[in-house]
Design a protein around this motif. Structure first.
Motif, PDB file in Angstrom:
ATOM      1  N   MET A 274     -11.437  -7.672   4.799  1.00 34.20           N
ATOM      2  CA  MET A 274     -11.419  -9.115   4.561  1.00 34.20           C
ATOM      3  C   MET A 274     -10.801  -9.421   3.200  1.00 34.20           C
ATOM      4  SD  MET A 274     -15.191 -10.143   6.083  1.00 34.20           S
ATOM      5  CE  MET A 274     -14.856 -11.899   6.217  1.00 34.20           C
ATOM      6  N   ASP A 275     -10.149 -10.561   3.123  1.00 33.50           N
ATOM      7  CA  ASP A 275      -9.482 -10.928   1.881  1.00 33.50           C
ATOM      8  C   ASP A 275     -10.532 -11.273   0.820  1.00 33.50           C
ATOM      9  OD1 ASP A 275      -6.719 -11.864   0.674  1.00 33.50           O
ATOM     10  OD2 ASP A 275      -8.193 -13.380   0.145  1.00 33.50           O
ATOM     11  N   PRO A 276     -10.508 -10.605  -0.341  1.00 30.45           N
ATOM     12  CA  PRO A 276     -11.575 -10.813  -1.332  1.00 30.45           C
ATOM     13  C   PRO A 276     -11.593 -12.229  -1.910  1.00 30.45           C
ATOM     14  CG  PRO A 276      -9.840  -9.389  -2.198  1.00 30.45           C
ATOM     15  CD  PRO A 276      -9.569  -9.550  -0.751  1.00 30.45           C
ATOM     16  N   ILE A 277     -10.432 -12.835  -2.114  1.00 29.70           N
ATOM     17  CA  ILE A 277     -10.393 -14.178  -2.703  1.00 29.70           C
ATOM     18  C   ILE A 277     -11.002 -15.201  -1.744  1.00 29.70           C
ATOM     19  CG2 ILE A 277      -8.869 -16.011  -3.513  1.00 29.70           C
ATOM     20  CD1 ILE A 277      -6.967 -13.869  -4.529  1.00 29.70           C
ATOM     21  N   LEU A 278     -10.609 -15.127  -0.482  1.00 26.99           N
ATOM     22  CA  LEU A 278     -11.172 -16.045   0.514  1.00 26.99           C
ATOM     23  C   LEU A 278     -12.670 -15.826   0.681  1.00 26.99           C
ATOM     24  CD1 LEU A 278      -8.419 -15.950   3.304  1.00 26.99           C
ATOM     25  CD2 LEU A 278      -8.845 -17.775   1.642  1.00 26.99           C
ATOM     26  N   LEU A 279     -13.095 -14.559   0.666  1.00 24.20           N
ATOM     27  CA  LEU A 279     -14.513 -14.269   0.833  1.00 24.20           C
ATOM     28  C   LEU A 279     -15.329 -14.805  -0.341  1.00 24.20           C
ATOM     29  CD1 LEU A 279     -16.661 -12.923   2.562  1.00 24.20           C
ATOM     30  CD2 LEU A 279     -16.230 -10.787   1.343  1.00 24.20           C
ATOM     31  N   ILE A 280     -14.828 -14.635  -1.564  1.00 21.92           N
ATOM     32  CA  ILE A 280     -15.520 -15.146  -2.746  1.00 21.92           C
ATOM     33  C   ILE A 280     -15.646 -16.665  -2.670  1.00 21.92           C
ATOM     34  CG2 ILE A 280     -15.285 -15.525  -5.236  1.00 21.92           C
ATOM     35  CD1 ILE A 280     -14.109 -12.673  -5.392  1.00 21.92           C
ATOM     36  N   ALA A 281     -14.551 -17.341  -2.282  1.00 19.77           N
ATOM     37  CA  ALA A 281     -14.578 -18.800  -2.174  1.00 19.77           C
ATOM     38  C   ALA A 281     -15.576 -19.248  -1.113  1.00 19.77           C
ATOM     39  CB  ALA A 281     -13.179 -19.322  -1.837  1.00 19.77           C
ATOM     40  N   GLN A 282     -15.610 -18.544   0.021  1.00 18.17           N
ATOM     41  CA  GLN A 282     -16.543 -18.909   1.086  1.00 18.17           C
ATOM     42  C   GLN A 282     -17.988 -18.729   0.646  1.00 18.17           C
ATOM     43  OE1 GLN A 282     -15.817 -16.899   4.795  1.00 18.17           O
ATOM     44  NE2 GLN A 282     -17.433 -17.986   5.885  1.00 18.17           N
ATOM     45  N   LEU A 283     -18.288 -17.617  -0.012  1.00 18.98           N
ATOM     46  CA  LEU A 283     -19.658 -17.374  -0.466  1.00 18.98           C
ATOM     47  C   LEU A 283     -20.072 -18.376  -1.545  1.00 18.98           C
ATOM     48  CD1 LEU A 283     -19.705 -13.461  -0.565  1.00 18.98           C
ATOM     49  CD2 LEU A 283     -20.736 -14.976   1.152  1.00 18.98           C
TER      50      LEU A 283
ATOM     51  N   PHE B 199     -16.484 -13.139  10.304  1.00 16.66           N
ATOM     52  CA  PHE B 199     -16.287 -11.691  10.434  1.00 16.66           C
ATOM     53  C   PHE B 199     -15.654 -11.339  11.772  1.00 16.66           C
ATOM     54  CE2 PHE B 199     -17.833  -7.487  11.767  1.00 16.66           C
ATOM     55  CZ  PHE B 199     -17.326  -6.706  10.725  1.00 16.66           C
ATOM     56  N   LEU B 200     -16.106 -11.972  12.852  1.00 19.42           N
ATOM     57  CA  LEU B 200     -15.553 -11.682  14.177  1.00 19.42           C
ATOM     58  C   LEU B 200     -14.114 -12.191  14.299  1.00 19.42           C
ATOM     59  CD1 LEU B 200     -18.642 -12.511  16.430  1.00 19.42           C
ATOM     60  CD2 LEU B 200     -17.815 -10.245  15.747  1.00 19.42           C
ATOM     61  N   ALA B 201     -13.857 -13.402  13.781  1.00 21.70           N
ATOM     62  CA  ALA B 201     -12.527 -13.994  13.906  1.00 21.70           C
ATOM     63  C   ALA B 201     -11.483 -13.246  13.095  1.00 21.70           C
ATOM     64  CB  ALA B 201     -12.567 -15.457  13.480  1.00 21.70           C
ATOM     65  N   CYS B 202     -11.915 -12.573  12.021  1.00 20.73           N
ATOM     66  CA  CYS B 202     -10.933 -11.883  11.178  1.00 20.73           C
ATOM     67  C   CYS B 202     -10.301 -10.688  11.888  1.00 20.73           C
ATOM     68  CB  CYS B 202     -11.566 -11.455   9.853  1.00 20.73           C
ATOM     69  SG  CYS B 202     -12.604  -9.986   9.947  1.00 20.73           S
ATOM     70  N   TRP B 203     -10.886 -10.273  13.021  1.00 22.80           N
ATOM     71  CA  TRP B 203     -10.327  -9.150  13.776  1.00 22.80           C
ATOM     72  C   TRP B 203      -9.442  -9.616  14.925  1.00 22.80           C
ATOM     73  CZ3 TRP B 203     -10.505  -4.829  11.303  1.00 22.80           C
ATOM     74  CH2 TRP B 203     -11.550  -4.584  10.408  1.00 22.80           C
ATOM     75  N   LEU B 204      -9.309 -10.924  15.098  1.00 20.16           N
ATOM     76  CA  LEU B 204      -8.412 -11.431  16.127  1.00 20.16           C
ATOM     77  C   LEU B 204      -6.961 -11.225  15.704  1.00 20.16           C
ATOM     78  CD1 LEU B 204     -10.130 -14.799  17.117  1.00 20.16           C
ATOM     79  CD2 LEU B 204      -9.989 -12.716  18.494  1.00 20.16           C
ATOM     80  N   SER B 205      -6.110 -10.936  16.656  1.00 17.16           N
ATOM     81  CA  SER B 205      -4.696 -10.764  16.366  1.00 17.16           C
ATOM     82  C   SER B 205      -4.000 -12.118  16.381  1.00 17.16           C
ATOM     83  CB  SER B 205      -4.057  -9.841  17.417  1.00 17.16           C
ATOM     84  OG  SER B 205      -2.641  -9.899  17.334  1.00 17.16           O
ATOM     85  N   PRO B 206      -3.240 -12.457  15.332  1.00 15.26           N
ATOM     86  CA  PRO B 206      -2.475 -13.707  15.354  1.00 15.26           C
ATOM     87  C   PRO B 206      -1.516 -13.786  16.535  1.00 15.26           C
ATOM     88  CG  PRO B 206      -2.575 -12.826  13.122  1.00 15.26           C
ATOM     89  CD  PRO B 206      -3.149 -11.782  14.028  1.00 15.26           C
ATOM     90  N   ARG B 207      -0.969 -12.648  16.961  1.00 11.35           N
ATOM     91  CA  ARG B 207      -0.069 -12.648  18.121  1.00 11.35           C
ATOM     92  C   ARG B 207      -0.828 -13.025  19.390  1.00 11.35           C
ATOM     93  NH1 ARG B 207       1.475  -8.194  15.095  1.00 11.35           N
ATOM     94  NH2 ARG B 207       3.624  -8.258  14.301  1.00 11.35           N
TER      95      ARG B 207
ATOM     96  N   ARG C  14      -4.444 -10.118   6.383  1.00 10.76           N
ATOM     97  CA  ARG C  14      -4.256  -8.702   6.703  1.00 10.76           C
ATOM     98  C   ARG C  14      -2.843  -8.444   7.232  1.00 10.76           C
ATOM     99  NH1 ARG C  14      -8.138  -8.394   9.868  1.00 10.76           N
ATOM    100  NH2 ARG C  14      -7.059  -8.468  11.869  1.00 10.76           N
ATOM    101  N   GLU C  15      -2.347  -9.353   8.059  1.00 12.61           N
ATOM    102  CA  GLU C  15      -0.987  -9.191   8.573  1.00 12.61           C
ATOM    103  C   GLU C  15       0.043  -9.338   7.455  1.00 12.61           C
ATOM    104  OE1 GLU C  15       1.598 -11.959  11.384  1.00 12.61           O
ATOM    105  OE2 GLU C  15       0.262 -10.679  12.537  1.00 12.61           O
TER     106      GLU C  15
END
Length: 363
Positions: A1-10, A43-51, A340-341
């Motif tokens: 997971m992207d650390p910057i986005l995770l910090i902002a979310q928390l 957490f679940l959505a971060c594993w979805l493929s953008p394609r 991630r992509e």
């Protein structure tokens, strides 16, 4: 997971607990559960493929559209309004899901067709989505969908002649639906009149003007460091929901308000960086998801500060609300997937590549 986005979310979720706790202490337990569900969704959505999302964008949009139609017949809401489905644990609003579904649909459409393509698809997608939301009635969210779509189309470089045609046609479809139910929109004028009263300093009335005036008093009375999480909040309608930004400031002070702004600033900066480093539909998707989170936050905060008319929009990841929390968590999860992509597509540094070449040459 992207650390910057995770910090902002928390950060936002932490301030959410603070604001809801001081506004409605009895709701703190259920709100903590909702925050946990939102984190799980992220957490679940971060594993979805953008394609995968791009391939199934039309299906996702049609599903969200179907929910909007269904809620008009079997939905629930106050005073005869039909805006949500009662799922026991929380009320699910299809209009919140449509914001993300429309972003994904427009990203897929313009990736496949280009920015200078006949406009029927975007016109129908944006117009019917906004129109169905408007006739619930939820005028504010319908207008937000139009604004979000316009933001995406402008930034990705749709030609102005296409942009004006899409905007005019989609707005015509949406406003035509509004015209059929015009008698249900008296609250829009009441909110606008309350906003004008607030700006003119004559907001000693009940209703939305009172709500905004109370929020401003709370913000001014909070001071730099706030009154603490156990302080009694002055009377503030919707202090745990639409006006939660004022509640956060009451408990944590002006410093807490600045930290909320910083968190959304991090999401905006990181989201735009992801959009710049991603190609095709992923880039447009990152742009739209970032716009959804930050534009809605700006709208909510603008209302609380008295800069904008009361709209009833939630502060993403902060307001007490199941649908808003769920969809905001989904949007951030998809941004994590796009980050991630973007990292995967990042070119290898030249010095590293050259060292590898030299080692190969020596061998």
């Amino acid at each position: 997971m992207d650390p910057i986005l995770l910090i902002a979310q928390l950060m936002l979720m932490g301030f959410s607990l603070l604001g809801v706790g001081v506004a409605e202490p009895a709701l703190q337990g259920s709100h903590l559960l909702r925050l946990g569900i939102a984190l799980l969704v992220t957490f679940l959505a971060c594993w979805l493929s953008p394609r995968f999302l791009t391939r199934h964008a039309r299906l996702l949009y049609l599903a969200a559209l179907g929910f909007l139609v269904a809620v008009l017949f079997i939905g629930e809401g106050p005073a005869g309004v039909r805006r949500w489905f009662d799922l026991r644990f929380f009320n699910f609003q299809p209009s919140e899901l449509m914001k993300v579904a429309m972003v994904i649909y427009l990203a897929a459409f313009f990736h496949q067709r280009g920015t200078d393509y006949p406009i029927l698809g975007p016109v129908l997608a944006v117009g019917f989505a906004a129109g169905l939301v408007i006739i619930e009635p939820d005028f504010d969210t319908g207008i937000f969908i139009l604004v979000l779509a316009a933001f995406m189309l402008i930034v990705i470089g749709v030609p102005w002649r296409r942009l004006l045609a899409i905007g005019a046609s989609a707005s015509f479809i949406a406003m035509t639906m509004l015209g059929l139910y015009l008698d249900r929109f008296s609250y829009v004028r009441e909110r606008f009149d309350g906003w004008v009263a607030t700006l003119s300093g004559k907001a000693d009335v009940t209703g939305t003007a009172y709500q905004v005036t109370q929020a401003q008093k709370v913000i001014v009375g909070a001071g730099p460091l706030g009154q603490g999480p156990g302080a009694v909040l002055p009377h503030l309608p919707e202090g745990h929901n639409d006006m939660v930004f004022a509640s956060v400031i009451w408990a944590g002070g002006w410093f807490a308000g600045l930290m909320v702004l910083l968190a959304f600033g991090l999401i905006f900066a990181r989201g735009m960086q992801i959009a710049a480093r991603t190609q095709g539909a992923g880039s447009v998707m990152a742009l739209g998801l970032t716009g959804y989170l930050t534009l809605q936050a700006a709208n909510n905060i603008g209302v609380v500060m008295g800069f904008l008319p009361v709209s009833g929009s939630a502060l993403p990841l902060v307001s007490y609300g199941g649908s808003s929390m769920f969809v905001a968590g989904l949007a951030l999860g998809l941004l994590h997937a796009l980050a991630r992509e973007a990292l995967r597509n990042q070119p290898e540094p030249k010095d590293t590549a050259s060292r590898g070449d030299r080692r190969g040459a020596k061998a």
